[in-house]
Design a protein around this motif. Structure first.
Motif, PDB file in Angstrom:
ATOM      1  N   LEU A 128       3.293   3.156  15.851  1.00 55.25           N
ATOM      2  CA  LEU A 128       3.515   4.138  15.091  1.00 55.25           C
ATOM      3  C   LEU A 128       4.732   4.279  14.211  1.00 55.25           C
ATOM      4  CD1 LEU A 128       1.573   7.593  16.360  1.00 55.25           C
ATOM      5  CD2 LEU A 128       1.013   6.008  14.514  1.00 55.25           C
ATOM      6  N   ARG A 129       5.984   4.045  15.202  1.00 51.42           N
ATOM      7  CA  ARG A 129       7.249   3.819  14.529  1.00 51.42           C
ATOM      8  C   ARG A 129       7.190   2.455  13.267  1.00 51.42           C
ATOM      9  NH1 ARG A 129      12.117   5.832  15.715  1.00 51.42           N
ATOM     10  NH2 ARG A 129      13.952   4.385  15.071  1.00 51.42           N
ATOM     11  N   ILE A 130       6.672   1.647  13.936  1.00 53.04           N
ATOM     12  CA  ILE A 130       6.439   0.406  13.102  1.00 53.04           C
ATOM     13  C   ILE A 130       5.755   0.508  11.628  1.00 53.04           C
ATOM     14  CG2 ILE A 130       5.664  -2.194  12.851  1.00 53.04           C
ATOM     15  CD1 ILE A 130       5.929  -2.311  15.801  1.00 53.04           C
ATOM     16  N   LEU A 131       4.751   1.391  11.889  1.00 47.99           N
ATOM     17  CA  LEU A 131       3.654   1.767  10.722  1.00 47.99           C
ATOM     18  C   LEU A 131       4.481   2.856   9.955  1.00 47.99           C
ATOM     19  CD1 LEU A 131       1.273   1.836   9.281  1.00 47.99           C
ATOM     20  CD2 LEU A 131       0.446   3.696  11.062  1.00 47.99           C
TER      21      LEU A 131
ATOM     22  N   THR B  38      -3.133   1.535   3.206  1.00 44.30           N
ATOM     23  CA  THR B  38      -3.822   2.395   3.643  1.00 44.30           C
ATOM     24  C   THR B  38      -4.864   1.902   4.786  1.00 44.30           C
ATOM     25  OG1 THR B  38      -3.755   3.776   1.674  1.00 44.30           O
ATOM     26  CG2 THR B  38      -5.368   4.315   3.301  1.00 44.30           C
ATOM     27  N   ALA B  39      -5.410   0.585   4.367  1.00 46.54           N
ATOM     28  CA  ALA B  39      -6.230   0.224   5.276  1.00 46.54           C
ATOM     29  C   ALA B  39      -5.712  -0.025   6.366  1.00 46.54           C
ATOM     30  CB  ALA B  39      -7.115  -1.213   4.492  1.00 46.54           C
ATOM     31  N   ILE B  40      -4.665  -0.775   6.346  1.00 44.76           N
ATOM     32  CA  ILE B  40      -3.871  -1.412   7.461  1.00 44.76           C
ATOM     33  C   ILE B  40      -3.562  -0.087   8.246  1.00 44.76           C
ATOM     34  CG2 ILE B  40      -1.678  -2.295   8.493  1.00 44.76           C
ATOM     35  CD1 ILE B  40      -1.804  -4.049   5.540  1.00 44.76           C
ATOM     36  N   LEU B  41      -3.040   0.850   7.627  1.00 45.35           N
ATOM     37  CA  LEU B  41      -2.352   2.105   8.169  1.00 45.35           C
ATOM     38  C   LEU B  41      -3.719   2.780   8.925  1.00 45.35           C
ATOM     39  CD1 LEU B  41      -0.667   4.687   8.492  1.00 45.35           C
ATOM     40  CD2 LEU B  41      -1.718   5.526   6.479  1.00 45.35           C
ATOM     41  N   ILE B  42      -5.005   2.758   8.451  1.00 43.15           N
ATOM     42  CA  ILE B  42      -6.177   3.374   9.310  1.00 43.15           C
ATOM     43  C   ILE B  42      -6.311   2.375  10.476  1.00 43.15           C
ATOM     44  CG2 ILE B  42      -8.504   3.783   9.023  1.00 43.15           C
ATOM     45  CD1 ILE B  42      -8.017   4.674   6.392  1.00 43.15           C
ATOM     46  N   SER B  43      -6.313   1.066  10.316  1.00 46.41           N
ATOM     47  CA  SER B  43      -6.556   0.107  11.491  1.00 46.41           C
ATOM     48  C   SER B  43      -5.763   0.421  12.648  1.00 46.41           C
ATOM     49  CB  SER B  43      -6.885  -1.254  10.947  1.00 46.41           C
ATOM     50  OG  SER B  43      -7.666  -1.496   9.879  1.00 46.41           O
TER      51      SER B  43
ATOM     52  N   ALA C  72      -8.862  12.112   5.827  1.00 43.55           N
ATOM     53  CA  ALA C  72      -8.214  12.500   4.980  1.00 43.55           C
ATOM     54  C   ALA C  72      -7.070  11.759   4.381  1.00 43.55           C
ATOM     55  CB  ALA C  72      -7.442  13.835   5.762  1.00 43.55           C
ATOM     56  N   ILE C  73      -6.564  10.806   4.947  1.00 40.95           N
ATOM     57  CA  ILE C  73      -5.214   9.838   4.632  1.00 40.95           C
ATOM     58  C   ILE C  73      -6.116   9.011   3.590  1.00 40.95           C
ATOM     59  CG2 ILE C  73      -4.166   7.963   5.244  1.00 40.95           C
ATOM     60  CD1 ILE C  73      -3.624   9.029   7.922  1.00 40.95           C
ATOM     61  N   TYR C  74      -7.410   8.537   3.618  1.00 41.09           N
ATOM     62  CA  TYR C  74      -7.850   7.623   2.800  1.00 41.09           C
ATOM     63  C   TYR C  74      -8.510   8.508   1.478  1.00 41.09           C
ATOM     64  CZ  TYR C  74     -11.686   4.912   0.539  1.00 41.09           C
ATOM     65  OH  TYR C  74     -12.269   4.245  -0.450  1.00 41.09           O
ATOM     66  N   ILE C  75      -8.669   9.763   1.834  1.00 38.56           N
ATOM     67  CA  ILE C  75      -8.924  10.635   0.520  1.00 38.56           C
ATOM     68  C   ILE C  75      -7.531  10.979  -0.204  1.00 38.56           C
ATOM     69  CG2 ILE C  75      -9.665  12.907  -0.269  1.00 38.56           C
ATOM     70  CD1 ILE C  75     -11.526  12.761   2.174  1.00 38.56           C
ATOM     71  N   ALA C  76      -6.563  10.974   0.282  1.00 41.38           N
ATOM     72  CA  ALA C  76      -5.409  11.269  -0.384  1.00 41.38           C
ATOM     73  C   ALA C  76      -4.916   9.910  -1.172  1.00 41.38           C
ATOM     74  CB  ALA C  76      -4.313  11.625   0.794  1.00 41.38           C
ATOM     75  N   ILE C  77      -4.911   8.940  -0.474  1.00 39.25           N
ATOM     76  CA  ILE C  77      -4.825   7.571  -1.136  1.00 39.25           C
ATOM     77  C   ILE C  77      -5.645   7.351  -2.393  1.00 39.25           C
ATOM     78  CG2 ILE C  77      -4.580   5.238  -0.954  1.00 39.25           C
ATOM     79  CD1 ILE C  77      -2.358   6.563   0.452  1.00 39.25           C
ATOM     80  N   SER C  78      -6.897   7.596  -2.320  1.00 39.24           N
ATOM     81  CA  SER C  78      -7.839   7.355  -3.166  1.00 39.24           C
ATOM     82  C   SER C  78      -7.629   8.385  -4.497  1.00 39.24           C
ATOM     83  CB  SER C  78      -9.276   7.497  -2.814  1.00 39.24           C
ATOM     84  OG  SER C  78      -9.550   6.769  -1.733  1.00 39.24           O
ATOM     85  N   GLY C  79      -7.192   9.592  -4.114  1.00 41.49           N
ATOM     86  CA  GLY C  79      -6.866  10.621  -5.185  1.00 41.49           C
ATOM     87  C   GLY C  79      -5.823  10.339  -6.197  1.00 41.49           C
ATOM     88  N   LEU C  80      -4.669   9.546  -5.284  1.00 37.18           N
ATOM     89  CA  LEU C  80      -3.540   9.033  -6.211  1.00 37.18           C
ATOM     90  C   LEU C  80      -3.981   7.896  -7.014  1.00 37.18           C
ATOM     91  CD1 LEU C  80      -0.626   8.692  -6.644  1.00 37.18           C
ATOM     92  CD2 LEU C  80      -0.474   7.263  -4.606  1.00 37.18           C
TER      93      LEU C  80
END
Length: 366
Positions: free
Chosen positions: A212-215, A155-160, A4-12
């Motif tokens: 998650l706080r760092i992210l 986003t890639a870093i976020l997902i990883s 869902a996160i990837y789709i949101a970024i791709s949509g932007l």
């Protein structure tokens, strides 16, 4: 959730890319239609028939319709298109006179040549402006693509990182922070660049190494940078629009000032010898701004015989002398009325110290 996160970024990214591509396609279509208008104009100049005139009007309406579909630049482009319409009307007026007399005499030929030159200049100016806008649009697209690349990398870093965190800690403890990250991505997609993930709701672990706080902190910094970048782009666009508006207002103010002071003005390029007269100068001299061509041969009959020699010397010495001039002379309007005017000349100098243009102000005394 990660998908869902990837789709949101791709949509932007796709939203910005689609908007930029549509704008460039619209500008390219307008450019091509203006080029087609040039060909139709050439056909009309060859025949001066009703069919060519109808084709020209239909093509003009088609271009205006395309411009109205692009609200970002519709006002500016419409003003350039109106200049083309005004120049074509002058060409059409000469064409009507040629058709009525069925003879192309020297005067009609000169009028047609000057009107055609004005039409060609106005058309080329609009084509140049379309190119300029298209280049700006491409630069904007490149900036957006750079931002998209940064967002994609983030986003890639976020997902990883989320994948690593999910494998190390309890799912229920990270559900809330992940929802906040997803909400942040959706806010950015909705162009809410002021959104920040509330850091106080992401609790710090005892060893102060909450991934998650760092992210979330990195996400907030990315959103802040994105806000600054988009604000800068918006300010550039507003500045360009304000400059165009200021130029139009300055032209209107100049016309009002000349009308109030009954002052006409004209500028003469000393290299091309092309004079540009203001509307008020035509009113003072009693000439038609659409038909009168301000060549030395046409201007001379307007000068009183006793002042023609002095006027000719002042004009003829412009390209050799950089000194200003200030004198009075009498004119004879086409309707036979005599008037007295006061002339002031100022000369513009280039970086080599050579005069390249002369600006004249003509004020009616009597």
């Amino acid at each position: 959730m990660l998908i869902a996160i990837y789709i949101a970024i791709s949509g932007l990214i796709q939203s910005y890319a689609k908007k930029s591509d549509q704008q460039q396609d619209q500008l390219s279509q307008i450019f091509n239609e203006v080029v087609n208008l040039e060909f139709i104009t050439s056909s009309y100049l060859n025949f001066f028939n009703e069919r060519s005139l109808t084709q020209w009007k239909l093509q003009y309406e088609n271009i205006q319709s395309l411009i109205d579909e692009e609200p970002t630049f519709s006002t500016e482009l419409s003003s350039y298109l109106e200049e083309i319409q005004d120049s074509f009307d002058r060409v059409n007026l000469v064409g009507d006179k040629i058709n009525e007399s069925n003879v192309m005499d020297e005067e009609l030929s000169r009028l047609l040549r000057h009107a055609t030159i004005d039409l060609e200049i106005d058309t080329q100016v609009m084509l140049a402006k379309l190119n300029e806008i298209n280049v700006d649009a491409k630069l904007l697209e490149e900036r957006i693509q750079t931002i998209a690349n940064v967002v994609s990398l983030g986003t890639a870093i976020l997902i990883s990182v989320i994948n690593i965190v999910l494998m190390q800690i309890n799912m229920r403890k990270i559900l809330r922070p992940i929802q906040q990250l997803l909400a942040g991505v959706k806010e950015i997609q909705a162009e809410n660049y002021d959104y920040q993930i509330p850091m106080n709701e992401i609790k710090t672990r005892p060893n102060n190494k909450n991934e998650l706080r760092i992210l979330a902190k990195a996400f907030n910094e990315m959103a802040s940078q994105l806000r600054l970048t988009m604000n800068g782009l918006s300010q550039e666009l507003l500045l360009n629009q304000q400059i165009s508006q200021n130029l139009r207002e300055s032209e209107q103010n100049l016309r009002r000032a000349e009308q109030i002071g009954n002052i006409g003005s004209w500028i003469r390029d000393l290299k091309s010898e092309i004079p540009l007269w203001s509307e008020q100068l035509h009113l003072i001299l009693g000439t038609d701004k659409d038909l009168f061509v301000p060549t030395p041969e046409n201007v001379q009959p307007l000068i009183h015989p006793k002042d023609r020699l002095a006027f000719a010397e002042a004009i003829g010495s412009e390209q050799y002398k950089a000194e200003p001039a200030d004198f009075e002379l009498s004119i004879i309007r086409p309707d036979g009325e005599e008037r007295r005017i006061h002339l002031i000349k100022e000369v513009d100098i280039d970086e080599n110290g050579e005069p390249f243009a002369a600006a004249w102000k003509d004020r009616e005394i009597t």
